[in-house]
Write a protein that holds these residues in place. Sequence first.
Motif, PDB file in Angstrom:
ATOM      1  N   ALA A   4      27.797 -41.317 -26.647  1.00  0.00           N
ATOM      2  CA  ALA A   4      27.380 -42.526 -25.918  1.00  0.00           C
ATOM      3  C   ALA A   4      28.588 -43.198 -25.270  1.00  0.00           C
ATOM      4  N   TYR A   5      29.690 -43.207 -26.009  1.00  0.00           N
ATOM      5  CA  TYR A   5      30.931 -43.831 -25.514  1.00  0.00           C
ATOM      6  C   TYR A   5      31.440 -43.083 -24.274  1.00  0.00           C
ATOM      7  N   ARG A   6      31.482 -41.739 -24.358  1.00  0.00           N
ATOM      8  CA  ARG A   6      31.949 -40.933 -23.215  1.00  0.00           C
ATOM      9  C   ARG A   6      31.013 -41.082 -22.022  1.00  0.00           C
ATOM     10  N   GLY A  55      19.634 -45.886 -22.178  1.00  0.00           N
ATOM     11  CA  GLY A  55      20.784 -45.487 -22.996  1.00  0.00           C
ATOM     12  C   GLY A  55      21.155 -46.580 -23.988  1.00  0.00           C
ATOM     13  N   MET A  56      21.069 -47.841 -23.545  1.00  0.00           N
ATOM     14  CA  MET A  56      21.426 -48.956 -24.442  1.00  0.00           C
ATOM     15  C   MET A  56      20.394 -49.135 -25.544  1.00  0.00           C
ATOM     16  N   ASP A  57      19.127 -48.881 -25.215  1.00  0.00           N
ATOM     17  CA  ASP A  57      18.081 -48.926 -26.247  1.00  0.00           C
ATOM     18  C   ASP A  57      18.432 -47.977 -27.373  1.00  0.00           C
ATOM     19  N   ARG A  58      18.792 -46.746 -26.991  1.00  0.00           N
ATOM     20  CA  ARG A  58      19.137 -45.727 -27.988  1.00  0.00           C
ATOM     21  C   ARG A  58      20.373 -46.142 -28.791  1.00  0.00           C
ATOM     22  N   CYS A  59      21.366 -46.652 -28.071  1.00  0.00           N
ATOM     23  CA  CYS A  59      22.626 -47.044 -28.701  1.00  0.00           C
ATOM     24  C   CYS A  59      22.386 -48.172 -29.722  1.00  0.00           C
ATOM     25  N   LEU A  60      21.558 -49.139 -29.327  1.00  0.00           N
ATOM     26  CA  LEU A  60      21.271 -50.264 -30.220  1.00  0.00           C
ATOM     27  C   LEU A  60      20.488 -49.787 -31.443  1.00  0.00           C
ATOM     28  N   GLU A  61      19.574 -48.851 -31.206  1.00  0.00           N
ATOM     29  CA  GLU A  61      18.774 -48.306 -32.314  1.00  0.00           C
ATOM     30  C   GLU A  61      19.688 -47.575 -33.311  1.00  0.00           C
ATOM     31  N   ASP A  62      20.609 -46.775 -32.777  1.00  0.00           N
ATOM     32  CA  ASP A  62      21.546 -46.046 -33.652  1.00  0.00           C
ATOM     33  C   ASP A  62      22.419 -47.033 -34.427  1.00  0.00           C
ATOM     34  N   THR A  63      22.848 -48.096 -33.763  1.00  0.00           N
ATOM     35  CA  THR A  63      23.700 -49.099 -34.416  1.00  0.00           C
ATOM     36  C   THR A  63      22.921 -49.814 -35.518  1.00  0.00           C
ATOM     37  N   ARG A  64      21.681 -50.167 -35.193  1.00  0.00           N
ATOM     38  CA  ARG A  64      20.845 -50.851 -36.199  1.00  0.00           C
ATOM     39  C   ARG A  64      20.652 -49.967 -37.427  1.00  0.00           C
ATOM     40  N   ALA A  99      28.434 -49.367 -26.253  1.00  0.00           N
ATOM     41  CA  ALA A  99      28.867 -48.094 -26.846  1.00  0.00           C
ATOM     42  C   ALA A  99      30.153 -48.305 -27.642  1.00  0.00           C
ATOM     43  N   ASP A 100      31.023 -49.152 -27.127  1.00  0.00           N
ATOM     44  CA  ASP A 100      32.285 -49.441 -27.825  1.00  0.00           C
ATOM     45  C   ASP A 100      31.998 -50.136 -29.159  1.00  0.00           C
ATOM     46  N   ALA A 101      31.115 -51.134 -29.128  1.00  0.00           N
ATOM     47  CA  ALA A 101      30.776 -51.866 -30.364  1.00  0.00           C
ATOM     48  C   ALA A 101      30.082 -50.939 -31.352  1.00  0.00           C
ATOM     49  N   SER A 102      29.194 -50.101 -30.848  1.00  0.00           N
ATOM     50  CA  SER A 102      28.450 -49.199 -31.725  1.00  0.00           C
ATOM     51  C   SER A 102      29.399 -48.248 -32.437  1.00  0.00           C
ATOM     52  N   LEU A 103      30.336 -47.708 -31.688  1.00  0.00           N
ATOM     53  CA  LEU A 103      31.302 -46.782 -32.295  1.00  0.00           C
ATOM     54  C   LEU A 103      32.135 -47.503 -33.358  1.00  0.00           C
ATOM     55  N   GLN A 104      32.579 -48.704 -33.023  1.00  0.00           N
ATOM     56  CA  GLN A 104      33.390 -49.480 -33.976  1.00  0.00           C
ATOM     57  C   GLN A 104      32.607 -49.751 -35.273  1.00  0.00           C
ATOM     58  N   LEU A 105      31.346 -50.153 -35.098  1.00  0.00           N
ATOM     59  CA  LEU A 105      30.542 -50.512 -36.273  1.00  0.00           C
ATOM     60  C   LEU A 105      30.165 -49.291 -37.107  1.00  0.00           C
ATOM     61  N   GLN A 106      30.167 -48.117 -36.490  1.00  0.00           N
ATOM     62  CA  GLN A 106      29.843 -46.908 -37.254  1.00  0.00           C
ATOM     63  C   GLN A 106      31.073 -46.320 -37.940  1.00  0.00           C
ATOM     64  N   GLY A 107      32.217 -46.948 -37.738  1.00  0.00           N
ATOM     65  CA  GLY A 107      33.429 -46.522 -38.430  1.00  0.00           C
ATOM     66  C   GLY A 107      33.873 -45.128 -38.005  1.00  0.00           C
ATOM     67  N   ALA A 108      34.644 -44.484 -38.887  1.00  0.00           N
ATOM     68  CA  ALA A 108      35.244 -43.199 -38.523  1.00  0.00           C
ATOM     69  C   ALA A 108      34.198 -42.143 -38.191  1.00  0.00           C
ATOM     70  N   HIS A 109      33.024 -42.223 -38.823  1.00  0.00           N
ATOM     71  CA  HIS A 109      31.976 -41.231 -38.521  1.00  0.00           C
ATOM     72  C   HIS A 109      31.617 -41.270 -37.039  1.00  0.00           C
ATOM     73  N   GLY A 110      31.630 -42.473 -36.500  1.00  0.00           N
ATOM     74  CA  GLY A 110      31.289 -42.627 -35.087  1.00  0.00           C
ATOM     75  C   GLY A 110      32.299 -41.978 -34.166  1.00  0.00           C
ATOM     76  N   TYR A 111      33.513 -41.793 -34.687  1.00  0.00           N
ATOM     77  CA  TYR A 111      34.588 -41.260 -33.845  1.00  0.00           C
ATOM     78  C   TYR A 111      34.611 -39.729 -33.821  1.00  0.00           C
ATOM     79  N   LEU A 112      33.798 -39.110 -34.710  1.00  0.00           N
ATOM     80  CA  LEU A 112      33.735 -37.642 -34.705  1.00  0.00           C
ATOM     81  C   LEU A 112      33.230 -37.164 -33.349  1.00  0.00           C
ATOM     82  N   ASP A 113      33.818 -36.090 -32.861  1.00  0.00           N
ATOM     83  CA  ASP A 113      33.425 -35.578 -31.545  1.00  0.00           C
ATOM     84  C   ASP A 113      31.932 -35.265 -31.490  1.00  0.00           C
ATOM     85  N   SER A 114      31.381 -34.859 -32.625  1.00  0.00           N
ATOM     86  CA  SER A 114      29.976 -34.431 -32.665  1.00  0.00           C
ATOM     87  C   SER A 114      29.002 -35.608 -32.804  1.00  0.00           C
ATOM     88  N   SER A 115      29.517 -36.839 -32.977  1.00  0.00           N
ATOM     89  CA  SER A 115      28.593 -37.950 -33.272  1.00  0.00           C
ATOM     90  C   SER A 115      27.895 -38.456 -32.001  1.00  0.00           C
TER      91      SER A 115
END
Length: 402
Positions: free
Chosen positions: A359-361, A260-269, A338-354
């Motif tokens: 990952a955060y949930r 899960g973290m691999d995926r999260c890091l890839e999405d963040t990158r 997941a918290d850092a990834s959401l923060q770095l993706q800004g408001a788009h990351g907070y969309l329910d569909s993102s």
Amino acid sequence: MVRSPYFTDDHAAFRERTREFLTAEVMPNASAWDREGGLPRSLWKSFGAQGYLGLLHARGAGGGARDLFTSVVFLEELGRTGFGGLRAAVSVHAYMATHYLAAAGSPGLRRDYLAPAVDGERVAALAITEPGTGADLSGLTTTAERDGDHFVVRGVKTMVSNGTGADFHVVAVRTSPDTGSGPHGTTGLSLLVIDSGLPGITITATPTLGWRAAGTATVAYEDVRVPADHLIGRADAGFYYLMRGLQLERLVAATLALGGMDRCLEDTRRCLTERRLFGGTLSELQAPAHRVADLATELAAARQLVHHTAWLYEQGDLPATECSMAKLHTTELACRMADASLQLQGAHGYLDSSDASRAYRDARAATLAAGPSEVMRDLIARAVLRPRPDSPAVRTGGQEGA
Ligand SMILES: Cc1cc2nc3c(=O)[nH]c(=O)nc-3n(C[C@H](O)[C@H](O)[C@H](O)COP(=O)(O)OP(=O)(O)OC[C@H]3O[C@@H](n4cnc5c(N)ncnc54)[C@H](O)[C@@H]3O)c2cc1C
């Protein structure tokens, strides 16, 4: 080229095949399954046809008898899908509920329940937690009272992953009162296989914050008559089986978290390198870049802990403390990531569909399930502060925490 002492070229080929399978069979529909709160039968059957549901079970128990690192690869790849509900559903089925059948089930139980579960024809759930108790197994109150050639089961289980769709449940029941005198902890517990369609069973979906595709449910057993030969292993030895099974459960949770973290890091990158602001990309700003550097470093360290723990596990002596450490560290790191990834993706990351939202949930569930972080810390502290190599408390963890 394989760059780890733990993985061979065969593992690398298996990883590639598994990733291709998951990309083709899972990814196109995974969001829909998450929304719908369950997995289709066809998916279980295709996992079964690929041999993914019995990788660790012995051949005599209907499994593929592959080495533990084949399972590590499978679980990492399952985690890499980024769908926590899917990974919970499949891992509860293949590494938790059916583990008890493979480890201690009678030939009849293996034929009627384990074999079809390995084929993906029947879906399994594990029901330990109750509304009144989770981490403290001595508080379990679901009873199984012997009546001729049946047990009569009464009680309620909750937080049952696969609960809405499973064909059978492996259920922790009390067959004798807890005397408080067991050398290995709680006494009087047993494990029973219960068909989910038996009269007296009521299943109620209990939607959760994350892990939505896992179909979590509360299951009430009201005077349910279960054949006595559905007992797994010995009566009153349930705590012993659970303590061994929970070590595997924690190792599995840690391995899934790695993926899960691999995926999260890839999405963040991807976000950092694509998102443009202030005349450049986000990745050119030092604060986000350093945050990612820290997370990548922690993930690399976590990977070594999990792989080393898997290696110890494969040597045959249950590495209870390492399983707790691996579970604690990876699941908490996954929350931070997941918290850092959401923060770095800004408001788009907070969309329910993102993906970041999911990952955060999903990350949040893993510090609770399979024993909360506090119990992991208790077990580790006990081993560190009062080490007694021959003590069952050190070898098995000796403590509760479903
Ligand atoms: C998404 C999800 C899926 C799950 N799937 C399953 C399943 O398939 N089958 C199943 O049987 N169970 C399942 N569980 C339940 C899980 O195993 C329990 O949540 C876990 O055992 C803890 O029990 P509890 O939640 O009842 O918390 P409790 O035992 O009531 O503890 C509540 C809180 O108290 C704190 N705490 C507990 N013990 C200690 C301690 N020793 N020291 C300090 N603080 C402590 C922790 O913060 C803990 O979260 C699932 C849980 C989740 C979240």
